[in-house]
Write a protein that holds these residues in place. Structure first.
Motif, PDB file in Angstrom:
ATOM      1  N   PHE A 132      34.892  30.206  47.411  1.00  0.00           N
ATOM      2  CA  PHE A 132      35.938  29.940  46.421  1.00  0.00           C
ATOM      3  C   PHE A 132      35.648  28.670  45.609  1.00  0.00           C
ATOM      4  CE2 PHE A 132      37.995  32.667  49.595  1.00  0.00           C
ATOM      5  CZ  PHE A 132      38.295  33.734  48.764  1.00  0.00           C
ATOM      6  N   ASP A 182      45.908  32.471  46.227  1.00  0.00           N
ATOM      7  CA  ASP A 182      46.829  31.328  46.172  1.00  0.00           C
ATOM      8  C   ASP A 182      48.151  31.779  45.568  1.00  0.00           C
ATOM      9  OD1 ASP A 182      47.904  28.852  46.353  1.00  0.00           O
ATOM     10  OD2 ASP A 182      46.669  27.928  44.804  1.00  0.00           O
ATOM     11  N   TYR A 229      36.473  37.048  55.737  1.00  0.00           N
ATOM     12  CA  TYR A 229      36.852  35.747  55.188  1.00  0.00           C
ATOM     13  C   TYR A 229      35.686  34.779  55.478  1.00  0.00           C
ATOM     14  CZ  TYR A 229      39.759  31.499  54.791  1.00  0.00           C
ATOM     15  OH  TYR A 229      40.281  30.285  54.455  1.00  0.00           O
ATOM     16  N   TYR A 241      48.226  37.451  57.248  1.00  0.00           N
ATOM     17  CA  TYR A 241      48.844  38.373  56.274  1.00  0.00           C
ATOM     18  C   TYR A 241      49.875  39.288  56.915  1.00  0.00           C
ATOM     19  CZ  TYR A 241      45.146  36.376  53.558  1.00  0.00           C
ATOM     20  OH  TYR A 241      44.333  35.464  52.928  1.00  0.00           O
TER      21      TYR A 241
HETATM   22  C1  MLT Z   1      41.519  33.894  50.119  1.00  0.00           C
HETATM   23  O1  MLT Z   1      41.595  34.007  48.898  1.00  0.00           O
HETATM   24  O2  MLT Z   1      40.733  34.556  50.798  1.00  0.00           O
HETATM   25  C2  MLT Z   1      42.398  32.917  50.794  1.00  0.00           C
HETATM   26  O3  MLT Z   1      43.399  32.502  49.949  1.00  0.00           O
HETATM   27  C3  MLT Z   1      41.650  31.751  51.172  1.00  0.00           C
HETATM   28  C4  MLT Z   1      42.390  30.977  52.207  1.00  0.00           C
HETATM   29  O4  MLT Z   1      43.429  31.397  52.710  1.00  0.00           O
HETATM   30  O5  MLT Z   1      41.872  29.928  52.536  1.00  0.00           O
END
Ligand code: MLT
Length: 396
Positions: free
Chosen positions: A17, A43, A131, A207
């Motif tokens: 990111f 976000d 992730y 989530y």
């Molecule tokens: C994502 O876009 O995967 C998450 O927002 C990143 C995160 O929660 O750190």
């Protein structure tokens, strides 16, 4: 001479990111008058709900008054916060002792920190696409990472086989990035596998608040999970705390490996490495888990779910295959015409100013896919969805 941690040399150049935000910033510097539409990083865009705001103000006032002022908070969490989280689990018939709940500053921070509990020689198993912090934090800690591939053939929900090598298993359901969600029977297979092998599941439940159907929100809804799982969750997506920072981790008291108790080890870790989380934030977190808080936060979740519907409708109209979007805030689409995911990222950014996340950033088997987030502003999401529909159908 001091030696730096050489494991950093095994990481990709920049975190997914961070790299994307640099690309977007460069585009904006060159095109200052061009608005961009953000369906990239997950976000949130909606403000915190009323009861949380009211409680934050109250907590600040508490700190202004000698009678209510609080200094250090207990390292593992204020008892009322730990109780409030246990109460949230009780709503789903999961019984937790509040001492099994640890406050944190958010899931991503905790997913790295928790690795302190495990010897670096125990390999991690990551279901991929994943992730990216799971992989990067493991690499920084010097841990070998094995992958179990997810794809359309297993509906992005891979299951362990008898030959699967795993000591530390990362699972995320509903999944980031694919939006796929494990059912009870599938999670039971993971739990049985972990118990048989003496492995530990790190269950990322960030989530869970987006689940609509009859799917487990917590690994602890699955029998026997208490002897093989740690759950990491955050209020970022549940209650819009991405900029506020608060989360929690559940470590059952019976979770032991090699004669060592992981709950006791985490107390030892937190009391050494932290001085607790801000009283102000924990008080706001307690408000989240009241009836009023849980009802109010649904309003924002409904806005994001409507965004997801708008995106899915545009993809349907464009004839694009996708997954997720129903029990999760992410839509995982196949790139059009077999495009590579970074090429599709560049096309969307340069031609229609829409930002998404290339599937390859979640691991090699994410290549050919693209993630769209439903956390954006509703008006911007409508414009972005229409722009995606148009550019994908332009040459058809
Ligand atoms: C994502 O876009 O995967 C998450 O927002 C990143 C995160 O929660 O750190």
């Amino acid at each position: 001479m001091l030696k730096p941690n050489g494991n950093y040399g095994n990481l990709k150049d920049s975190y997914l990111f961070f790299g994307i935000s640099k690309k977007v910033a460069a585009y904006q510097a060159e095109h200052p008058d061009m608005p961009v539409y953000r369906l990239g990083i997950g976000d949130v865009s909606r403000p915190l709900c009323d009861v949380v705001i009211k409680t934050l103000h109250e907590a600040v006032n508490d700190q202004a008054d000698g009678a209510t002022f609080r200094g250090y908070t207990p390292e593992c969490g204020i008892p009322e916060f730990r109780k409030a989280v246990a109460g949230y689990y009780a709503r789903r018939n999961v019984t937790l002792d509040p001492d099994e709940v640890f406050v944190s500053s958010g899931a991503s921070d905790e997913l790295g920190d928790i690795l302190d509990l495990f010897d670096a020689s125990s390999p991690a198993l990551v279901t991929q696409p994943a992730y990216p912090a799971y992989v990067d934090a493991s690499i920084i800690a010097g841990r070998k990472v094995n992958f179990l591939n997810a794809g359309p053939d297993n509906d992005f929900l891979p299951l362990p086989g008898e030959d699967t090598e795993a000591d530390l298993i990362y699972l995320c359901s509903p999944n980031n990035p694919t939006g796929a969600v494990y059912n009870r029977e599938q999670l039971q297979q993971w739990v049985d596998f972990a118990n048989r092998r003496g492995a530990v599941i790190l269950f990322d439940a960030a989530y869970e608040a987006f689940i609509e159907g009859d799917y487990p929100h917590s690994i602890f809804e699955i029998p026997s999970a208490r002897t093989c799982a740690i759950e990491i969750c955050s209020l970022s997506k549940t209650a819009g705390f991405t900029g506020t920072r608060l989360g929690y981790t559940v470590i059952p008291k019976e979770l032991e490996r090699d004669g060592m108790n992981l709950n006791a080890m985490w107390i030892r870790n937190r009391t050494t490495k932290t001085n607790g989380i801000s009283y102000i934030l924990q008080k706001a977190g307690i408000a989240v888990f009241t009836d009023e808080g849980l009802e109010q936060l649904q309003e924002n979740i409904m806005v994001y779910k409507e965004n997801a519907r708008v995106i899915m409708k545009a993809l349907d109209a464009a004839g694009i295959r996708y997954w997720g979007g129903k029990n999760a805030p992410y839509i995982w689409m196949a790139c059009p015409d077999g495009m590579k995911s970074w090429d599709f990222f560049d096309l969307l950014l340069n031609k229609v100013q829409v930002i998404g996340t290339p599937g390859e950033g979640f691991g090699s088997c994410g290549e050919g896919f693209f993630r769209l987030s439903s956390f954006g502003d509703p008006e911007a999401t409508k414009i972005a969805a229409e722009r995606i529909r148009k550019i994908v159908t332009a040459d058809k």
